[in-house]
Design a protein around this motif. Structure first.
Motif, PDB file in Angstrom:
ATOM      1  N   ARG A 147       0.828  -1.203   0.000  1.00 46.75           N
ATOM      2  CA  ARG A 147       0.000   0.000   0.000  1.00 46.75           C
ATOM      3  C   ARG A 147       0.862   1.252   0.000  1.00 46.75           C
ATOM      4  N   SER A 148       2.022   1.175   0.613  1.00 50.88           N
ATOM      5  CA  SER A 148       2.916   2.330   0.644  1.00 50.88           C
ATOM      6  C   SER A 148       3.397   2.698  -0.757  1.00 50.88           C
ATOM      7  N   GLY A 150      -1.170   0.636  -8.447  1.00 49.46           N
ATOM      8  CA  GLY A 150      -1.859  -0.249  -7.510  1.00 49.46           C
ATOM      9  C   GLY A 150      -2.382  -1.501  -8.186  1.00 49.46           C
ATOM     10  N   ALA A 151      -2.892  -1.359  -9.418  1.00 45.50           N
ATOM     11  CA  ALA A 151      -3.426  -2.524 -10.139  1.00 45.50           C
ATOM     12  C   ALA A 151      -2.321  -3.509 -10.486  1.00 45.50           C
ATOM     13  N   VAL A 152      -1.163  -3.009 -10.927  1.00 46.27           N
ATOM     14  CA  VAL A 152      -0.068  -3.909 -11.282  1.00 46.27           C
ATOM     15  C   VAL A 152       0.538  -4.537 -10.031  1.00 46.27           C
ATOM     16  N   VAL A 153       0.693  -3.759  -8.970  1.00 47.97           N
ATOM     17  CA  VAL A 153       1.238  -4.289  -7.714  1.00 47.97           C
ATOM     18  C   VAL A 153       0.343  -5.401  -7.168  1.00 47.97           C
ATOM     19  N   ALA A 154      -0.963  -5.267  -7.366  1.00 45.68           N
ATOM     20  CA  ALA A 154      -1.898  -6.260  -6.832  1.00 45.68           C
ATOM     21  C   ALA A 154      -1.733  -7.627  -7.487  1.00 45.68           C
ATOM     22  N   VAL A 155      -1.342  -7.651  -8.775  1.00 44.91           N
ATOM     23  CA  VAL A 155      -1.261  -8.930  -9.473  1.00 44.91           C
ATOM     24  C   VAL A 155       0.171  -9.399  -9.729  1.00 44.91           C
ATOM     25  N   ALA A 177       8.733  -1.437  -6.331  1.00 42.99           N
ATOM     26  CA  ALA A 177       8.369  -2.316  -5.220  1.00 42.99           C
ATOM     27  C   ALA A 177       9.439  -3.360  -4.931  1.00 42.99           C
ATOM     28  N   ARG A 178      10.544  -3.347  -5.670  1.00 43.57           N
ATOM     29  CA  ARG A 178      11.588  -4.345  -5.444  1.00 43.57           C
ATOM     30  C   ARG A 178      12.228  -4.156  -4.073  1.00 43.57           C
ATOM     31  N   GLY A 179      12.435  -5.253  -3.394  1.00 40.85           N
ATOM     32  CA  GLY A 179      13.075  -5.206  -2.091  1.00 40.85           C
ATOM     33  C   GLY A 179      12.202  -4.648  -0.993  1.00 40.85           C
ATOM     34  N   LEU A 180      10.906  -4.533  -1.271  1.00 42.26           N
ATOM     35  CA  LEU A 180      10.023  -3.915  -0.276  1.00 42.26           C
ATOM     36  C   LEU A 180       9.607  -4.900   0.810  1.00 42.26           C
ATOM     37  N   THR A 220      -1.044 -13.528 -11.979  1.00 43.46           N
ATOM     38  CA  THR A 220      -1.251 -13.296 -13.404  1.00 43.46           C
ATOM     39  C   THR A 220       0.065 -13.519 -14.136  1.00 43.46           C
ATOM     40  N   SER A 221       0.004 -14.211 -15.267  1.00 40.36           N
ATOM     41  CA  SER A 221       1.222 -14.430 -16.039  1.00 40.36           C
ATOM     42  C   SER A 221       1.645 -13.137 -16.713  1.00 40.36           C
TER      43      SER A 221
END
Length: 347
Positions: free
Chosen positions: A137-138, A199-204, A212-215, A241-242
């Protein structure tokens, strides 16, 4: 924010072209470190998506509209160096094929819309992630703020460039006030679009989001009253998701936005056009070099139906951008592969 020919004098345009060329050279080298076999296809798609969403002008004030700039979105999804290249590819396609943004002002536009927005937004994004909880979420919250700040930052950059090389005698204070004021409002729209997309891409597929790497933090367990790191999982968590599904979904979304939804976009002038007209900045604007292009002004020549003409132009634009962007990023990924091959390492 697309600056046409004639707004900025030739010497200043030349200087910005040198700055843009230098930044692109640095970005080409940096992108080789950011791109791999997973993210290279996504980078081309990000460029196409930015092109599509930039066709969707949204109303922000009386008689004024705005559209996505895309620097923050690209930087968070695929990395800052690759982001500069993504937005630059979009600007090049728009200038050459659609007569949007002057060709002599291409250096100005790349400096302002690709470099400034990316550098400012990614700096804000990383700064916020350093203090926010290490959660997905951050990433969305930080992307919202970063995108919001990037748009008025680009407005400030344009004002400074105009103060140095503007072709009309207009009070810089008035230009700055008008540009920053309207682009703060446009920044809200930019922030919403960026946060929703990230947010949509992070969710899947959070593993594909550069920002978001290393988060993820290592799980900690309490053993004999002390907290210790839990063992790392032996197998990766299956993705929801592939990559192929995500890429196809993104491309279809881009085509629908550019080919259909764009017809319902606001017809009001964007922030720069409105300020330029109101303040007299556009007195020496020149006709675009490719004004006679078959796709000029986002329509297909000789097609009288406005809906069909605009839709086809949007679809063509998305197709050309995704092909051009993908070619660049695949070439960079291949160059990276060659650089780390056994022959190059002496193995």
């Amino acid at each position: 924010m697309h600056v046409p020919d004639g707004f900025i004098d030739a010497p200043t345009s030349a200087v910005t072209a040198v700055v843009a060329a230098g930044a692109l050279a640095v970005s080409l080298r940096g992108a080789r470190r950011e791109l791999d076999e997973r993210t290279a296809p996504l980078a081309g798609l990000v460029a196409a998506f930015i092109f599509a969403v930039q066709m969707l002008n949204f109303p922000v004030a009386a008689g004024t509209s705005g559209h996505l700039l895309g620097g923050a979105l690209a930087a968070i999804l695929v990395g800052p160096y690759t982001a500069v290249l993504c937005v630059s590819v979009v600007l090049l396609m728009q200038g050459v094929l659609f007569a949007d943004g002057g060709l002599t002002a291409l250096g100005v536009n790349i400096t302002d819309m690709a470099i400034v927005t990316t550098v400012v937004s990614y700096a804000v994004f990383r700064g916020l992630l350093a203090v926010l909880p290490r959660k997905r979420r951050s990433v969305t919250v930080a992307s919202f703020v970063a995108a919001l700040v990037s748009v008025p930052a680009a407005a400030v950059a344009f004002t400074l460039i105009y103060a140095v090389g503007g072709t009309t005698d207009v009070s810089i204070g008035k230009v700055a006030t008008a540009m920053i004021g309207v682009h703060v409002l446009i920044g809200i729209g930019e922030a919403v679009i960026t946060a929703l997309t990230v947010g949509a891409v992070v969710a899947v597929r959070p593993d594909l989001v550069y920002g978001a790497r290393g988060l993820r933090q290592r799980l900690r367990l309490r053993v004999n009253g002390e907290l210790v790191d839990a063992p790392a999982p032996t197998a990766p968590v299956a993705a929801r998701t592939s990559r192929r599904t995500l890429w196809i979904t993104g491309l279809v979304t881009s085509l629908v936005l550019a080919g259909f939804v764009s017809f319902y976009a606001s017809a009001n002038p964007d922030g720069l056009e409105k300020v330029a007209h109101d303040k007299g900045i556009d007195k020496k604007a020149k006709e675009h070099t490719t004004a006679g292009s078959p796709l000029a002004d986002y329509g297909v020549k000789d097609i009288s139906d406005a809906r069909l003409s605009g839709g086809l132009a949007g679809v063509i634009g998305v197709g050309v951008t995704v092909v051009a962007g993908s070619a660049v990023f695949w070439a960079l990924r291949r160059r990276r592969t060659d650089d780390v091959s056994p022959a190059s390492t002496g193995v």
